[in-house]
Design an enzyme around this catalytic site. Structure first.
Site, PDB file in Angstrom:
ATOM      1  N   GLU A 116       0.871  -1.174   0.000  1.00 28.14           N
ATOM      2  CA  GLU A 116       0.000   0.000   0.000  1.00 28.14           C
ATOM      3  C   GLU A 116       0.907   1.222   0.000  1.00 28.14           C
ATOM      4  O   GLU A 116       2.120   1.100  -0.163  1.00 28.14           O
ATOM      5  CB  GLU A 116      -0.951  -0.042   1.199  1.00 28.14           C
ATOM      6  CG  GLU A 116      -1.793  -1.321   1.204  1.00 28.14           C
ATOM      7  CD  GLU A 116      -3.039  -1.260   2.077  1.00 28.14           C
ATOM      8  OE1 GLU A 116      -3.465  -0.152   2.438  1.00 28.14           O
ATOM      9  OE2 GLU A 116      -3.594  -2.332   2.384  1.00 28.14           O
TER      10      GLU A 116
ATOM     11  N   ARG B 289     -12.435  -7.090  -3.959  1.00 34.05           N
ATOM     12  CA  ARG B 289     -11.568  -7.204  -2.794  1.00 34.05           C
ATOM     13  C   ARG B 289     -12.358  -7.770  -1.617  1.00 34.05           C
ATOM     14  O   ARG B 289     -13.568  -7.541  -1.490  1.00 34.05           O
ATOM     15  CB  ARG B 289     -11.004  -5.834  -2.385  1.00 34.05           C
ATOM     16  CG  ARG B 289     -10.085  -5.188  -3.408  1.00 34.05           C
ATOM     17  CD  ARG B 289      -8.748  -5.894  -3.524  1.00 34.05           C
ATOM     18  NE  ARG B 289      -7.849  -5.184  -4.413  1.00 34.05           N
ATOM     19  CZ  ARG B 289      -7.790  -5.375  -5.732  1.00 34.05           C
ATOM     20  NH1 ARG B 289      -8.598  -6.263  -6.304  1.00 34.05           N
ATOM     21  NH2 ARG B 289      -6.947  -4.692  -6.478  1.00 34.05           N
TER      22      ARG B 289
END
Length: 267
Positions: A3, A251
């Site tokens: 991330e 997701r």
């Protein structure tokens, strides 16, 4: 999972290893870039932009890469053994003291440094931008609040809103705010959501073991993400893993039915 904080940390490692050193070997193992030889180039800078990473060379040249789900940049001394197999190598940048090896890199491109914005200009404000301040925060808030009926989890993941949040932070931000990822953006204060996202990423940008709870004891680093077996860290109740998004953007979305209000989807 890569991330914004992971990419920021990778850029910091590469900066230390490469900047101001000429390359003794520079290979890009990518169909469109395989004939490029970067040997002799001097690395003059490294920066992250959300989940994108730019390595800048002298003579106005930049290499852009994206880690996606499985990519990584590792740094080794010349005699160290690589932690991943050679067939995963997509970039190899070597100087007299260090080897920077890019594994399973995505969206690789060489562009003039002064045209980097052409590749990332669509992104919202980078939550780890060194120049973060009131203007960038206000722009991120404006973009997040622009679609009040949109599911918060999807809005947080949208890099055009603000760059850097991935699936881990999506789950954790929603939990801290007390709403499910399927709750509309209007269910929360957009300013609070932006500030919390920025705070969590900034706190973790230089540490390997990501922590959103402030509790440093083992197994107590995240509130709900990945905790289907161990339960919600706040209430101890079961954590549910639903599905959010569609196709390639699908997701897993973790949430606690006790601590988080709002609509839900079970997986």
């Amino acid at each position: 999972m890569p991330e914004g904080d992971t990419v920021y940390r990778a850029a910091a490692r590469l900066r230390t290893a490469l900047v101001d050193h000429p390359l003794t070997r520079g290979e890009l193992r990518h169909p469109r870039l395989s004939t490029v030889d970067l040997k002799g180039r001097v690395v003059v800078g490294v920066r992250s932009a959300g989940k994108h990473l730019f390595i800048r060379f002298d003579r106005n040249l930049s290499l852009r890469s994206h880690l996606m789900m499985d990519g990584a940049w590792d740094v080794y001394t010349p005699r160290m053994r690589w932690r991943r197999p050679a067939h995963q190598v997509r970039a190899l940048l070597v100087n007299a003291e260090r080897q920077a090896v890019g594994f399973n890199l995505h969206e690789m491109a060489l562009v003039p440094t002064d045209e980097e914005s052409r590749l990332v200009g669509h992104l919202g404000p980078d939550l780890l931008d060194p120049g973060w301040g009131p203007e960038l925060e206000a722009e991120a808030v404006r973009r997040l609040a622009a679609e009040p009926d949109r599911a918060l989890g999807l809005a947080l993941l949208d890099q055009r809103v603000m760059a850097g949040v991935g699936n881990v932070y999506k789950a954790e931000v929603c939990h801290i705010l007390g709403v499910t990822p399927w709750s509309p953006v209007s269910a929360v204060d957009a300013g609070e959501a932006v500030r919390l996202s920025r705070e969590l990423l900034d706190k973790n940008k230089l540490v390997v073991d990501r922590n959103t709870t402030g509790d440093l004891r083992r197994g107590r680093d995240l509130w709900v993400y990945g905790r289907r077996r161990s339960g919600c860290l706040r209430c101890g109740g079961p954590v549910v893993a639903g599905v959010q998004g569609a196709d390639v953007r699908e997701r897993v979305a973790y949430f606690c039915p006790v601590c988080q209000a709002g609509p839900r989807s079970s997986g």
